[in-house]
Design an enzyme around this catalytic site. Sequence first.
Site, PDB file in Angstrom:
ATOM      1  N   CYS A  17      13.611  18.556 -17.743  1.00 45.52           N
ATOM      2  CA  CYS A  17      12.264  18.386 -17.323  1.00 45.52           C
ATOM      3  C   CYS A  17      11.830  17.051 -18.001  1.00 45.52           C
ATOM      4  CB  CYS A  17      11.359  19.478 -18.049  1.00 45.52           C
ATOM      5  SG  CYS A  17       9.779  19.494 -17.739  1.00 45.52           S
TER       6      CYS A  17
ATOM      7  N   CYS B 230       8.062  17.228 -19.448  1.00 45.42           N
ATOM      8  CA  CYS B 230       8.311  17.895 -20.669  1.00 45.42           C
ATOM      9  C   CYS B 230       8.760  16.907 -21.776  1.00 45.42           C
ATOM     10  CB  CYS B 230       9.064  18.980 -21.031  1.00 45.42           C
ATOM     11  SG  CYS B 230       8.949  20.111 -19.351  1.00 45.42           S
ATOM     12  N   ASP B 231       9.845  16.216 -21.652  1.00 43.11           N
ATOM     13  CA  ASP B 231      10.522  15.645 -22.722  1.00 43.11           C
ATOM     14  C   ASP B 231      10.707  14.014 -22.495  1.00 43.11           C
ATOM     15  OD1 ASP B 231      11.207  18.077 -23.774  1.00 43.11           O
ATOM     16  OD2 ASP B 231      12.848  18.360 -22.587  1.00 43.11           O
TER      17      ASP B 231
END
Length: 307
Positions: A133, A136-137
């Site tokens: 992701c 997200c990261d």
Amino acid sequence: MAENVLILGTGCAGLTAAIYAARAGLSPLVLEGGQPGGQLTTTSEVENFPGFVHGVDGNELITNMKAQAERFGAKFAWDRIDSVDFSGPVKKLVGGEATYEAKAVIIATGASPRLLGIPGEKKYYGGNGVTTCATCDGAFYRNVPVVVVGGGDSACEEALFLTRFASKVILVHRREKFRASEIMVQRVKSHAKIELALNCNPLEVLGGEDGKVHSLRVQDAAGAQRDIACKCVFIAIGHVPNSQAFTPALAVDDNGYFVAGDNTVSTRVPGVFVAGDCADHVYRQAITAAGMGCRAAIEAERWLAGL
Ligand code: NAP
């Protein structure tokens, strides 16, 4: 006795549905499946969930959502549904542990990222340099080289997104030709920060003594191997929606995602609703999954009230 509402899944969608259904006095039974807490539990910090100025730990967010649902009377059990019978007014669902009956069902079983299955992938998965992701990261990998694996729209989108943070994005694809749409391919090809490594099959994720990733070993079409230096490998080779147990009772598209009505949560079976990543291949965010869970619970409540 049949449950009022049976909710399948305890990711953001399922737990939000549980909070709303419980607060509406429906005492939902929530089944935690193969990955309790869903995909958020595989990421460390969530920086884009509204309301948390400095981010929130994914596990903490999920734990709090569950406690919030329990506070209003949601009941939890562990089981995985193998098959369903939605032909009668009471829905029947057969799990490994028990058979369930419910008037309304909310399916929020999520989607599992497809993984490469190569050495090192699981070892570094999460906060140590392998993730699925970029949203997200990505922000954790500023001014360092990163790799994206895949040749579809997701991989192109992730690669373009990561150019905001990374010093360089190397897109590793196993073929010459992309599966992604032409416009995405052109954007990727013309981006100064993106390098292409085509006809390259990932062989192994390599890390150092610090327990963090330092490179991805790939093999080209001629059989030559090389290590591509990177701090993180973003795997974007597609998702597998967890919908198999519910077909053919419910309609799914060519990729296995549930097909829903205009409100994004109703299915062709009255009283059966879907929410989150099992029904959404476009947004796939914690907050959009939570929004669908909310809608599904409200729709279920209205449907039950009309019985
Ligand atoms: P996808 O289109 O199925 O592409 C998956 C990619 O991963 C393919 O290039 C495939 O290679 C590669 N791959 C699969 N297994 C692999 C393996 N074991 N090792 C190495 N490479 C592997 O998946 P997606 O990109 O997630 O897209 C899914 C759907 O969502 C598509 O319909 C897509 O158009 C849509 N989507 C749209 C947007 C957008 O419009 N902005 C954004 C994201 C997704 P091969 O090509 O060799 O098979």
